[in-house]
Design a protein around this motif. Structure first.
Motif, PDB file in Angstrom:
ATOM      1  N   GLN A   7     100.575  72.449  66.476  1.00 16.14           N
ATOM      2  CA  GLN A   7     100.568  73.895  66.689  1.00 16.14           C
ATOM      3  C   GLN A   7     100.212  74.295  68.120  1.00 16.14           C
ATOM      4  O   GLN A   7     100.869  75.151  68.704  1.00 16.14           O
ATOM      5  N   LEU A   8      99.187  73.720  68.727  1.00 24.35           N
ATOM      6  CA  LEU A   8      98.747  74.121  70.059  1.00 24.35           C
ATOM      7  C   LEU A   8      99.807  73.850  71.132  1.00 24.35           C
ATOM      8  O   LEU A   8     100.150  74.747  71.895  1.00 24.35           O
ATOM      9  N   PRO A   9     100.397  72.642  71.194  1.00 28.72           N
ATOM     10  CA  PRO A   9     101.449  72.418  72.190  1.00 28.72           C
ATOM     11  C   PRO A   9     102.668  73.317  71.945  1.00 28.72           C
ATOM     12  O   PRO A   9     103.294  73.803  72.887  1.00 28.72           O
ATOM     13  N   PHE A  10     102.979  73.533  70.678  1.00 26.84           N
ATOM     14  CA  PHE A  10     104.107  74.383  70.335  1.00 26.84           C
ATOM     15  C   PHE A  10     103.841  75.820  70.809  1.00 26.84           C
ATOM     16  O   PHE A  10     104.708  76.448  71.426  1.00 26.84           O
ATOM     17  N   THR A  11     102.665  76.336  70.584  1.00 27.70           N
ATOM     18  CA  THR A  11     102.293  77.684  71.010  1.00 27.70           C
ATOM     19  C   THR A  11     102.314  77.795  72.535  1.00 27.70           C
ATOM     20  O   THR A  11     102.834  78.765  73.091  1.00 27.70           O
ATOM     21  N   GLN A  12     101.759  76.800  73.209  1.00 25.42           N
ATOM     22  CA  GLN A  12     101.779  76.817  74.678  1.00 25.42           C
ATOM     23  C   GLN A  12     103.210  76.790  75.208  1.00 25.42           C
ATOM     24  O   GLN A  12     103.531  77.476  76.189  1.00 25.42           O
ATOM     25  N   ALA A  38     105.284  65.203  74.214  1.00 25.85           N
ATOM     26  CA  ALA A  38     105.145  64.912  75.643  1.00 25.85           C
ATOM     27  C   ALA A  38     106.477  65.097  76.354  1.00 25.85           C
ATOM     28  O   ALA A  38     106.525  65.598  77.494  1.00 25.85           O
ATOM     29  N   GLN A  39     107.567  64.706  75.702  1.00 21.19           N
ATOM     30  CA  GLN A  39     108.887  64.899  76.303  1.00 21.19           C
ATOM     31  C   GLN A  39     109.185  66.389  76.491  1.00 21.19           C
ATOM     32  O   GLN A  39     109.708  66.802  77.530  1.00 21.19           O
ATOM     33  N   LEU A  40     108.845  67.187  75.494  1.00 16.83           N
ATOM     34  CA  LEU A  40     109.051  68.631  75.587  1.00 16.83           C
ATOM     35  C   LEU A  40     108.194  69.222  76.696  1.00 16.83           C
ATOM     36  O   LEU A  40     108.678  69.998  77.524  1.00 16.83           O
ATOM     37  N   ARG A  41     106.923  68.831  76.749  1.00 19.69           N
ATOM     38  CA  ARG A  41     106.020  69.311  77.793  1.00 19.69           C
ATOM     39  C   ARG A  41     106.546  68.933  79.183  1.00 19.69           C
ATOM     40  O   ARG A  41     106.618  69.770  80.080  1.00 19.69           O
TER      41      ARG A  41
END
Length: 189
Positions: A7-12, A38-41
């Protein structure tokens, strides 16, 4: 715990994409994650960097133009894909403006030095065409006044004291010059 890690990485990511869509430049994402997260980030951080780089290039270009440095360009090699096309397009836009301005400056400089530059002749694109026509007309008018004065002087030198320039071909100050009228130095236009 798994849902929270997702949830947190998705929200960011959503917040960063939304900020970019509003024209804002978000800070790079720094949240630790692994795998596809990590790839998405990392992909989003590259996109943020690419947009920020293009924005920085445009800002540098605008500042250079404000300072009169019309030779400044964006380095297209610093950008990829469509961003490279934007950089190349901005550079081509500047070239389209600077080339006629420099040619006009050269013509005016020649006239100021007492030279009659050759006509530009070749039409300029769009709204630059009236500038080119006016410069060509100015050069031709000066050439005609000087030619008329030279012919009149030569004719008078051999005894034709009635020789004159056909003043009706000229307007304003050029007519007064051709008509041999005194032109006060403090007169405007």
């Amino acid at each position: 715990d798994t849902m929270e890690a997702f949830q947190l990485p998705f929200t960011q990511t959503l917040e960063a994409v939304d900020a970019m869509a509003r024209g804002e430049m978000p800070a790079p994402l720094e949240r630790d994650c692994v795998g596809e997260c990590a790839q998405l980030r990392d992909g989003l951080n590259r996109a943020i960097g690419a947009v920020a780089g293009l924005v920085h290039g445009v800002q540098r270009l605008a500042e250079a133009a404000r300072r009169g440095r019309l030779d400044a360009r964006i380095d297209p090699g610093l950008h990829a894909g469509e961003f490279r096309k934007v950089a190349e397009g901005l550079n081509a836009t500047l070239d389209g403006i600077v080339v006629p301005l420099r040619a006009a400056a050269e013509q005016i400089d020649g006239i100021a030095r007492g030279e009659i530059p050759p006509a530009i002749g070749t039409p300029w694109p769009g709204e630059f065409e009236p500038l080119r026509r006016n410069l060509d007309h100015l050069g031709e008018t000066i050439h005609q006044v000087i030619g008329g004065m030279e012919a009149m002087t030569e004719a008078q030198a051999v005894g034709d004291h009635d020789a004159r320039i056909a003043v009706e071909r000229f307007h304003g100050i050029f007519r007064r010059m051709a008509d041999n009228k005194k032109i006060p130095f403090d007169e405007k236009g």
